[in-house]
Design an enzyme around this catalytic site. Sequence first.
Site, PDB file in Angstrom:
ATOM      1  N   GLU A 248       6.597  16.676 -76.684  1.00 49.69           N
ATOM      2  CA  GLU A 248       7.124  18.046 -76.693  1.00 49.69           C
ATOM      3  C   GLU A 248       7.961  18.338 -77.942  1.00 49.69           C
ATOM      4  O   GLU A 248       8.544  19.416 -78.045  1.00 49.69           O
ATOM      5  CB  GLU A 248       7.987  18.310 -75.447  1.00 49.69           C
ATOM      6  CG  GLU A 248       7.319  18.073 -74.111  1.00 49.69           C
ATOM      7  CD  GLU A 248       6.293  19.139 -73.730  1.00 49.69           C
ATOM      8  OE1 GLU A 248       6.109  20.086 -74.515  1.00 49.69           O
ATOM      9  OE2 GLU A 248       5.676  18.992 -72.669  1.00 49.69           O
TER      10      GLU A 248
ATOM     11  N   HIS B 183      14.712  19.579 -72.052  1.00 47.88           N
ATOM     12  CA  HIS B 183      13.637  19.900 -71.113  1.00 47.88           C
ATOM     13  C   HIS B 183      13.712  18.935 -69.941  1.00 47.88           C
ATOM     14  O   HIS B 183      13.874  17.730 -70.133  1.00 47.88           O
ATOM     15  CB  HIS B 183      12.278  19.789 -71.814  1.00 47.88           C
ATOM     16  CG  HIS B 183      11.126  19.782 -70.864  1.00 47.88           C
ATOM     17  ND1 HIS B 183      10.804  20.868 -70.070  1.00 47.88           N
ATOM     18  CD2 HIS B 183      10.226  18.821 -70.548  1.00 47.88           C
ATOM     19  CE1 HIS B 183       9.756  20.560 -69.319  1.00 47.88           C
ATOM     20  NE2 HIS B 183       9.390  19.321 -69.583  1.00 47.88           N
TER      21      HIS B 183
ATOM     22  N   HIS C 178      12.789  18.535 -65.265  1.00 48.52           N
ATOM     23  CA  HIS C 178      11.986  18.971 -64.124  1.00 48.52           C
ATOM     24  C   HIS C 178      12.859  19.162 -62.884  1.00 48.52           C
ATOM     25  O   HIS C 178      12.736  18.400 -61.923  1.00 48.52           O
ATOM     26  CB  HIS C 178      10.896  17.924 -63.831  1.00 48.52           C
ATOM     27  CG  HIS C 178       9.976  17.621 -64.971  1.00 48.52           C
ATOM     28  ND1 HIS C 178       9.193  16.473 -65.026  1.00 48.52           N
ATOM     29  CD2 HIS C 178       9.690  18.315 -66.101  1.00 48.52           C
ATOM     30  CE1 HIS C 178       8.480  16.477 -66.142  1.00 48.52           C
ATOM     31  NE2 HIS C 178       8.772  17.572 -66.819  1.00 48.52           N
TER      32      HIS C 178
ATOM     33  N   GLU D  95      28.006  32.823 -59.754  1.00 49.49           N
ATOM     34  CA  GLU D  95      28.114  32.173 -61.072  1.00 49.49           C
ATOM     35  C   GLU D  95      26.953  32.543 -61.991  1.00 49.49           C
ATOM     36  O   GLU D  95      27.072  32.458 -63.210  1.00 49.49           O
ATOM     37  CB  GLU D  95      28.116  30.643 -60.919  1.00 49.49           C
ATOM     38  CG  GLU D  95      29.393  30.063 -60.408  1.00 49.49           C
ATOM     39  CD  GLU D  95      30.559  30.409 -61.292  1.00 49.49           C
ATOM     40  OE1 GLU D  95      30.566  30.002 -62.460  1.00 49.49           O
ATOM     41  OE2 GLU D  95      31.476  31.125 -60.826  1.00 49.49           O
TER      42      GLU D  95
ATOM     43  N   HIS E 200       6.229  23.382 -63.548  1.00 47.48           N
ATOM     44  CA  HIS E 200       6.521  22.220 -64.409  1.00 47.48           C
ATOM     45  C   HIS E 200       8.021  21.932 -64.535  1.00 47.48           C
ATOM     46  O   HIS E 200       8.481  20.852 -64.188  1.00 47.48           O
ATOM     47  CB  HIS E 200       5.877  22.436 -65.786  1.00 47.48           C
ATOM     48  CG  HIS E 200       6.052  21.291 -66.729  1.00 47.48           C
ATOM     49  ND1 HIS E 200       5.068  20.861 -67.594  1.00 47.48           N
ATOM     50  CD2 HIS E 200       7.115  20.491 -66.967  1.00 47.48           C
ATOM     51  CE1 HIS E 200       5.526  19.833 -68.297  1.00 47.48           C
ATOM     52  NE2 HIS E 200       6.764  19.586 -67.936  1.00 47.48           N
TER      53      HIS E 200
HETATM   54  O1  2HA Z   1       8.151  14.130 -71.636  1.00 45.05           O
HETATM   55  O2  2HA Z   1       8.320  16.198 -69.420  1.00 45.05           O
HETATM   56  O3  2HA Z   1       6.607  17.906 -70.430  1.00 45.05           O
HETATM   57  C1  2HA Z   1       7.419  14.329 -70.466  1.00 45.05           C
HETATM   58  C2  2HA Z   1       7.437  15.736 -70.096  1.00 45.05           C
HETATM   59  C3  2HA Z   1       6.357  16.569 -70.611  1.00 45.05           C
HETATM   60 ZN    ZN Z   2       8.010  18.145 -68.622  1.00 36.10          ZN
END
Ligand code: 2HA
Ligand code: ZN
Length: 272
Positions: A117, A140, A142, A170, A211
Amino acid sequence: MKDFVESRFVKEVAEITANMYRQGWDERNGGNISYLIDEECVREYFPTDKFIRDIPLGFEADDIVKGRYFLVTGTGKYFKNVIKDPEENLGLVKISEDKKTAHLLWGYRSGGKFTSEFPAHLMSHAVRLKVNPSNRVIMHTHPTYTICMGACLPTDEVVFTRKLWKSNTEAVVVFPEGIGVLPCMICGTNEIGEATAEKMNTHRIVSWTNHGIYGAGNDIDEAFGLIETVEKTAQIYMLTLGHVVNEIPDEVIIGLAKLWNLKMMDGVIEGE
Ligand code: 2HA
Ligand code: ZN
């Protein structure tokens, strides 16, 4: 010269990746972080013209990141392992003059490279740096409830932002510019990187439907704080879904924005 493993930059990334793993957001190799480090800081640890090897970026980066240094999580690496072995799981790179290569100064010890990424991160850094020259971090991850919420809503950032603001007082205070929303796309591509960066013109957080989330900030704490506030709010939304009796009134959201002198995202609250 000082040992980079002992630097505050490595410590901050090692601590936050361990923390994010414990939140349950970064299963296996999920998630990635890039952290812009100023040249004068890098000079305390390395000569800035000696590199271990070069790694192609796979695209031509924006002028604004040329010659700049990023500490980046490695591809295929697990967040939970960064704290045990930073030099294996992280790398420090300098973007080359032609903007097509990353010169490796430290890390990726067993021949690894940056996250798949990283092009998406660099595109987002470029956009955020133009909006706010103090931006240093792209993160980034999840987060579970944010992904659940995205699965339950249309891919519409006004709807998503409104649901968040109406669930937790908030929310409007921490992200008055709202959340950007992308539909489900193929990750690791330049297309999703470009789409994310485009949203970063107006938002510091972008939801990738089905995602995860992208967050930007001046430092690790700010990017993380943004994401954890979205995630906490999404948790409240999902746990109360179908049972809500007390939703935050629009007047309270407007009042909070006025109290903190915030410019709210347009079109989310009627009458504003
Ligand atoms: O790095 O999260 O989007 C692994 C991920 C890909
Ligand atoms: Zn990811």
